[in-house]
Design an enzyme around this catalytic site. Structure first.
Site, PDB file in Angstrom:
ATOM      1  CD  GLU A 156      16.545 -10.154  24.986  1.00 28.77           C
ATOM      2  OE1 GLU A 156      15.486 -10.365  24.468  1.00 28.77           O
ATOM      3  OE2 GLU A 156      17.137 -11.092  25.396  1.00 28.77           O
ATOM      4  CG  HIS A 191      25.499 -17.336  22.512  1.00 28.60           C
ATOM      5  ND1 HIS A 191      24.152 -17.583  21.900  1.00 28.60           N
ATOM      6  CD2 HIS A 191      24.971 -17.036  23.879  1.00 28.60           C
ATOM      7  CE1 HIS A 191      23.267 -17.688  22.549  1.00 28.60           C
ATOM      8  NE2 HIS A 191      23.511 -17.360  23.792  1.00 28.60           N
TER       9      HIS A 191
END
Ligand SMILES: Cc1ncc(C[n+]2csc(CCOP(=O)(O)OP(=O)(O)O)c2C)c(N)n1
Lengths: 310, 329
Positions: free
Chosen positions: B65, B134
């Site tokens: 990322e 998440h």
């Protein structure tokens, strides 16, 4: 016939049967959410945990069911946790992808790719300073080899002289993309860049993984550095329970299925012993699911507990 | 790819797909990339068909990322208009330096000689069973950073328009989509207003001003609809953008109603709701008779739905907060 081979088969089969039933649970709503299964990779946790000391701390990923069970987490509590019940593991807070059981030196799954590496370095630092003789191990996927966290931890472990074991489970895919499309050089080559030893092993043989992990553990102790084990395996299912796997080339699953570590482990056994073991594990797993289903739901008033020390 | 007619209802995720498609077609400096975004068509299908249509302008990246967002920054500084997808907002956190120290400062420090016209698309929120890593709603972290634009669309129309607006913006924009709302359907007009920072007045009313965004909007709609049946007409405003945000619309409404409830799925403590309430309080002083914030209680989000339900905003907690400001139980 050696007892070790029966044990390998039994322990891998237990993981396989539990995960196959969990997949059904996700599909019929007994498990809410999704699950990342290690079907096809069972020989890695089973083999590695044979070689690790039972107190060696282990850190895994969301694909960590096999690791939890191989560390000796009781199946009933494990299944209950995945089912979101008030298990003795995380009381439903962890679920399939983030469960832990420190009582079994299972320091936890991790749902951030590469996220477990830095803390494994830290665990190893503490065990080294306290001279406990324990060597922490962390499992990651091949895809995690492209995270900065992983590289920072390997380099730092190498220069500070911290012994731990990194087990890279190279299963052919990172989600829907073939690993080879994403990674410039194999994990072992990268280990060399940090002056740490790397051992490549057939990850579909529990005894080979056990042998590699034993060597890795010795090397970690003798070099006082991280050691990598790259275990070559195949993911025989989807990335997660809801994955339709449309990206798989035709025939791949059949071809990979021929390498199934469980078939191989069974072929090493006397057929009557194999069948008796199979029946025994089937019964054990059925019983574990029945008992897990009896675990109560988490208490609503527990939801806000443990955010802080007090 | 077949394109929907204006009359056809499409899903939120399809609206994003359409916006990416239209942006790629309109401007050849647009590129789209991220994990599983190219050949596999996107983890949630946002880039379906785009690799086939636009070739290597739509591509897969390793799970990296920081490098992905840094690459978006650099390529935007050099004239491209990258749209990078980060699969879950939780994963933005491994790239925080790139976003906060690198992307956000680009224009200011160079006095506009360097710019970062890039978009980070992500999705967030809790769905039943999702773990603490998440499930988070993180928009407030980024609204706090000067130099970044932040949008939190909740409908297919807004998903489309916000993304088109974001891609044409000369500033870096972070778009926080809602995974839970991806399957929801609505009509999408491609020529709808795509101006940045403009709120949507979903429902007019004089009893209370309810301000929301993202995943909480459908809950608020349900709450105000049922309160309407009991005779309380609430004004419901979906901000769509929280940086910049439509202070004018909210202040005008709160000045009329004198009551304000802000609802978001992000943790309530230090959430963006606090910014909205304090902005209104500073402006209206005593005209603001009552206010409430509704958000997730200050805890990580547990996987078990039995536990997460205790923490997340619900139609019930929203309804109670609204009635509280009216002084009714
Ligand atoms: C930082 C971060 N980025 C992206 C993801 C989404 N994600 C979850 S698993 C996965 C693939 C990981 O592949 P690999 O490391 O090879 O492990 P495998 O899943 O094959 O076991 C991705 C991209 C994540 N969880 N964390």
């Amino acid at each position: 016939m050696m007892a070790a081979e029966v044990d390998d088969y039994r322990d891998m089969l237990r993981i396989r049967l539990i995960e196959e039933e969990l997949l059904k649970c996700v599909q019929d709503g007994r498990v809410i959410g999704s699950a990342h299964l290690c079907i096809g990779q069972e020989a890695i946790p089973v083999g590695a945990c044979r070689a690790l000391k039972s107190d060696d701390p282990v850190v895994a990923t969301y694909r960590g069911h096999g690791w939890a069970l191989a560390k000796g987490v009781p199946p009933v509590q494990f299944i209950g946790e995945v089912m979101g019940r008030d298990s003795t593991l995380n009381g439903g807070r962890g679920g399939s992808a983030y469960l832990s059981s420190p009582d079994h030196a299972f320091m936890g799954e991790n749902s951030i790719v590469g996220g477990g590496l830095p803390m494994t370095l830290g665990l190893a630092m503490a065990h080294q300073r306290r001279a406990t003789g324990l060597i922490p191990a962390v499992s990651i996927g091949d895809g995690a080899m492209n995270q900065g966290n992983v590289h920072e931890s390997l380099n730092m472990g190498s220069v500070l002289g911290i012994p731990f074991i990194v087990i890279v489970e190279n299963n052919g895919y990172a989600e829907m993309t073939p690993s080879t499309d994403l990674t410039a050089t194999p994990a072992a080559v990268r280990a060399a860049a940090y002056a740490i030893e790397a051992i490549e092993v057939d990850g579909n043989s529990a005894s080979a993984v056990a042998e590699a992990t034993r060597r890795a553990r010795e090397l970690a102790i003798s070099t006082q550095r991280p050691v990598m084990v790259e275990a070559h395996t195949r993911r025989l299912g989807g990335h997660y329970s809801g994955d339709a796997q449309a990206y798989r080339p035709k025939g791949e699953l059949e071809e990979w299925g021929r390498l199934d570590p469980l078939t191989r482990a069974r072929s090493l056994l006397d057929p009557t012993v194999a069948e008796a073991t199979y029946q025994q594990v089937v019964a054990e797993v059925a019983d574990a699911f029945a008992r897990a289903a009896q675990l109560p739901a988490p208490l609503e008033e527990e939801a806000m507990k443990h955010v802080y020390a007090n | 790819m077949s394109t929907p007619t204006d009359a056809e209802a499409i899903t939120y995720i399809r609206a994003i797909n359409l916006a990416l498609d239209d942006a790629l077609a309109a401007d050849d400096s647009v590129i789209v990339f991220g994990e599983d975004v190219g050949i596999p068509n996107g983890p949630f299908g946002a880039s379906k068909g785009l690799r086939a249509a636009y070739g290597d302008r739509v591509f897969d990246t390793p799970i990296s990322e920081s490098a992905m967002i840094g690459a978006a920054l650099g390529s935007s500084m050099a004239g491209l208009r990258p749209v990078v997808e980060v699969m879950y907002a939780d994963f933005l956190l491994v790239a925080m330096d790139q976003i906060v120290n690198q992307v956000a400062n680009t224009r200011y420090v160079s006095r506009g000689r360097l710019t970062a016209p890039m978009v980070i698309r992500t999705q967030q929120g809790s769905t039943p069973g999702s773990c603490a890593q998440h499930s988070q709603s993180l928009e407030a972290l980024f609204a706090h950073i000067p130099g970044l634009r932040v949008a939190v669309p909740s409908t297919p129309q807004d998903a489309y328009s916000v993304l088109r607006g974001a891609i044409s913006s000369d500033d870096p924009v972070m778009v926080f989509e809602s995974r839970r709302l991806y399957p929801s359907k609505g009509h999408v007009r491609r020529d709808a207003d795509a101006r940045i920072g403009v709120a949507d007045v979903v429902r007019q009313g004089s009893a209370v001003t309810v301000v929301t965004w993202g995943t909480s909007r459908p809950l608020c709609e349900e709450a105000v609809d049922s309160l309407a049946l009991q005779g309380y007409e609430c004004e419901l405003i979906d901000l769509r953008w929280i940086s910049p945000w439509d202070t004018e619309t909210v202040l005008a409404s709160a000045a009329r109603t004198g009551r304000l409830v802000v609802v978001h799925e992000a943790v309530r403590n230090a959430g963006f709701g606090a910014e909205v309430v304090s902005t209104v309080a500073e402006s209206l002083g005593g005209q603001l008779q009552a206010c409430r914030r509704v958000g997730t209680l200050a805890s990580p989000i547990p996987s078990s739905p039995v536990l997460s339900a205790q923490l997340l905003p619900s139609v019930d907690t929203i309804t109670r907060a609204i009635l509280d400001t009216i002084g009714e139980k």
